[in-house]
Write a protein that holds these residues in place. Structure first.
Motif, PDB file in Angstrom:
ATOM      1  N   ALA A 136     -16.453   5.276   9.449  1.00 45.11           N
ATOM      2  CA  ALA A 136     -15.885   6.156   8.428  1.00 45.11           C
ATOM      3  C   ALA A 136     -14.361   6.094   8.435  1.00 45.11           C
ATOM      4  CB  ALA A 136     -16.363   7.588   8.637  1.00 45.11           C
ATOM      5  N   LEU A 137     -13.777   6.022   9.635  1.00 46.17           N
ATOM      6  CA  LEU A 137     -12.323   5.910   9.735  1.00 46.17           C
ATOM      7  C   LEU A 137     -11.852   4.591   9.125  1.00 46.17           C
ATOM      8  CD1 LEU A 137      -9.581   6.945  10.713  1.00 46.17           C
ATOM      9  CD2 LEU A 137     -10.089   5.913  12.931  1.00 46.17           C
ATOM     10  N   GLU A 138     -12.546   3.509   9.450  1.00 47.43           N
ATOM     11  CA  GLU A 138     -12.191   2.201   8.888  1.00 47.43           C
ATOM     12  C   GLU A 138     -12.309   2.212   7.357  1.00 47.43           C
ATOM     13  OE1 GLU A 138     -11.022  -0.678  10.277  1.00 47.43           O
ATOM     14  OE2 GLU A 138     -10.804   0.440  12.141  1.00 47.43           O
ATOM     15  N   GLU A 139     -13.377   2.810   6.850  1.00 48.55           N
ATOM     16  CA  GLU A 139     -13.560   2.911   5.397  1.00 48.55           C
ATOM     17  C   GLU A 139     -12.446   3.747   4.775  1.00 48.55           C
ATOM     18  OE1 GLU A 139     -17.505   4.323   4.539  1.00 48.55           O
ATOM     19  OE2 GLU A 139     -18.424   2.684   5.675  1.00 48.55           O
ATOM     20  N   GLY A 140     -12.086   4.832   5.450  1.00 51.08           N
ATOM     21  CA  GLY A 140     -11.005   5.681   4.946  1.00 51.08           C
ATOM     22  C   GLY A 140      -9.683   4.938   4.891  1.00 51.08           C
ATOM     23  N   MET A 141      -9.396   4.167   5.932  1.00 49.55           N
ATOM     24  CA  MET A 141      -8.149   3.393   5.961  1.00 49.55           C
ATOM     25  C   MET A 141      -8.158   2.319   4.870  1.00 49.55           C
ATOM     26  SD  MET A 141      -6.309   4.782   8.312  1.00 49.55           S
ATOM     27  CE  MET A 141      -5.067   3.580   8.715  1.00 49.55           C
ATOM     28  N   ASP A 142      -9.305   1.665   4.686  1.00 53.46           N
ATOM     29  CA  ASP A 142      -9.416   0.663   3.625  1.00 53.46           C
ATOM     30  C   ASP A 142      -9.205   1.299   2.255  1.00 53.46           C
ATOM     31  OD1 ASP A 142      -9.916  -1.314   5.493  1.00 53.46           O
ATOM     32  OD2 ASP A 142     -12.100  -1.334   5.159  1.00 53.46           O
ATOM     33  N   ARG A 143      -9.813   2.469   2.051  1.00 49.32           N
ATOM     34  CA  ARG A 143      -9.661   3.164   0.770  1.00 49.32           C
ATOM     35  C   ARG A 143      -8.197   3.560   0.559  1.00 49.32           C
ATOM     36  NH1 ARG A 143     -10.280   3.512  -4.361  1.00 49.32           N
ATOM     37  NH2 ARG A 143     -10.289   5.609  -5.178  1.00 49.32           N
ATOM     38  N   LEU A 144      -7.538   4.007   1.626  1.00 40.99           N
ATOM     39  CA  LEU A 144      -6.121   4.362   1.508  1.00 40.99           C
ATOM     40  C   LEU A 144      -5.285   3.167   1.068  1.00 40.99           C
ATOM     41  CD1 LEU A 144      -5.387   6.705   4.529  1.00 40.99           C
ATOM     42  CD2 LEU A 144      -4.981   7.207   2.119  1.00 40.99           C
ATOM     43  N   GLN A 145      -5.585   1.994   1.613  1.00 35.28           N
ATOM     44  CA  GLN A 145      -4.853   0.787   1.201  1.00 35.28           C
ATOM     45  C   GLN A 145      -5.070   0.501  -0.280  1.00 35.28           C
ATOM     46  OE1 GLN A 145      -6.093  -2.240   3.979  1.00 35.28           O
ATOM     47  NE2 GLN A 145      -4.608  -1.596   5.516  1.00 35.28           N
ATOM     48  N   GLY A 146      -6.307   0.679  -0.737  1.00 40.21           N
ATOM     49  CA  GLY A 146      -6.597   0.477  -2.152  1.00 40.21           C
ATOM     50  C   GLY A 146      -5.867   1.480  -3.036  1.00 40.21           C
ATOM     51  N   LEU A 147      -5.842   2.736  -2.587  1.00 41.50           N
ATOM     52  CA  LEU A 147      -5.134   3.769  -3.351  1.00 41.50           C
ATOM     53  C   LEU A 147      -3.647   3.467  -3.425  1.00 41.50           C
ATOM     54  CD1 LEU A 147      -6.890   6.975  -1.970  1.00 41.50           C
ATOM     55  CD2 LEU A 147      -7.192   5.952  -4.235  1.00 41.50           C
ATOM     56  N   LEU A 148      -3.083   3.010  -2.318  1.00 37.21           N
ATOM     57  CA  LEU A 148      -1.664   2.677  -2.307  1.00 37.21           C
ATOM     58  C   LEU A 148      -1.363   1.567  -3.308  1.00 37.21           C
ATOM     59  CD1 LEU A 148       1.167   2.970  -1.164  1.00 37.21           C
ATOM     60  CD2 LEU A 148       0.511   1.402   0.670  1.00 37.21           C
ATOM     61  N   ALA A 149      -2.222   0.569  -3.341  1.00 35.50           N
ATOM     62  CA  ALA A 149      -2.025  -0.530  -4.297  1.00 35.50           C
ATOM     63  C   ALA A 149      -2.062  -0.012  -5.730  1.00 35.50           C
ATOM     64  CB  ALA A 149      -3.088  -1.608  -4.090  1.00 35.50           C
ATOM     65  N   GLN A 150      -3.005   0.889  -6.014  1.00 31.65           N
ATOM     66  CA  GLN A 150      -3.096   1.451  -7.364  1.00 31.65           C
ATOM     67  C   GLN A 150      -1.870   2.301  -7.689  1.00 31.65           C
ATOM     68  OE1 GLN A 150      -7.289   2.949  -6.702  1.00 31.65           O
ATOM     69  NE2 GLN A 150      -7.362   2.480  -8.894  1.00 31.65           N
ATOM     70  N   LEU A 151      -1.405   3.074  -6.704  1.00 33.30           N
ATOM     71  CA  LEU A 151      -0.239   3.924  -6.937  1.00 33.30           C
ATOM     72  C   LEU A 151       1.022   3.092  -7.167  1.00 33.30           C
ATOM     73  CD1 LEU A 151      -0.947   6.717  -4.323  1.00 33.30           C
ATOM     74  CD2 LEU A 151      -0.743   7.040  -6.796  1.00 33.30           C
ATOM     75  N   GLN A 152       1.088   1.929  -6.537  1.00 33.16           N
ATOM     76  CA  GLN A 152       2.258   1.067  -6.704  1.00 33.16           C
ATOM     77  C   GLN A 152       2.219   0.260  -7.995  1.00 33.16           C
ATOM     78  OE1 GLN A 152       2.044  -1.028  -2.946  1.00 33.16           O
ATOM     79  NE2 GLN A 152       3.625   0.277  -2.059  1.00 33.16           N
ATOM     80  N   ASP A 153       1.060   0.211  -8.622  1.00 31.42           N
ATOM     81  CA  ASP A 153       0.908  -0.538  -9.872  1.00 31.42           C
ATOM     82  C   ASP A 153       1.558   0.242 -11.014  1.00 31.42           C
ATOM     83  OD1 ASP A 153       0.117  -1.902 -12.149  1.00 31.42           O
ATOM     84  OD2 ASP A 153      -1.979  -2.088 -11.519  1.00 31.42           O
TER      85      ASP A 153
END
Length: 75
Positions: A8-25
């Motif tokens: 769950a922690l790994e999934e959360g970190m992966d999701r955070l990376q995806g969110l960051l990419a979207q926020l930077q777009d």
């Protein structure tokens, strides 16, 4: 942490990376950015809590291995 906590922690970190990419777009609309930010804030809280739990478990293990030695705590 249990295996499922770790996953769950790994999934959360992966999701955070995806969110960051979207926020930077720059193409991400402001309304979507606010929703993404809210989700990221929740994930950051979850991940920090999981990491704190893991840190406590490590400190408990260390203490059980050397019961006469005080384990220094990071500030």
């Amino acid at each position: 942490l249990t295996a499922s906590d770790h996953d769950a922690l790994e999934e959360g970190m992966d999701r955070l990376q995806g969110l960051l990419a979207q926020l930077q777009d720059e193409a991400t609309p402001l309304a979507d950015s606010v929703k993404l930010y809210a989700e990221a804030a929740g994930l950051i809280h979850y991940c920090n809590t999981a990491l704190d739990k893991a840190r406590l478990q490590v400190e408990e293990i260390d203490a059980s291995l050397a019961p006469d030695v005080e384990v220094p705590h990071a500030a």
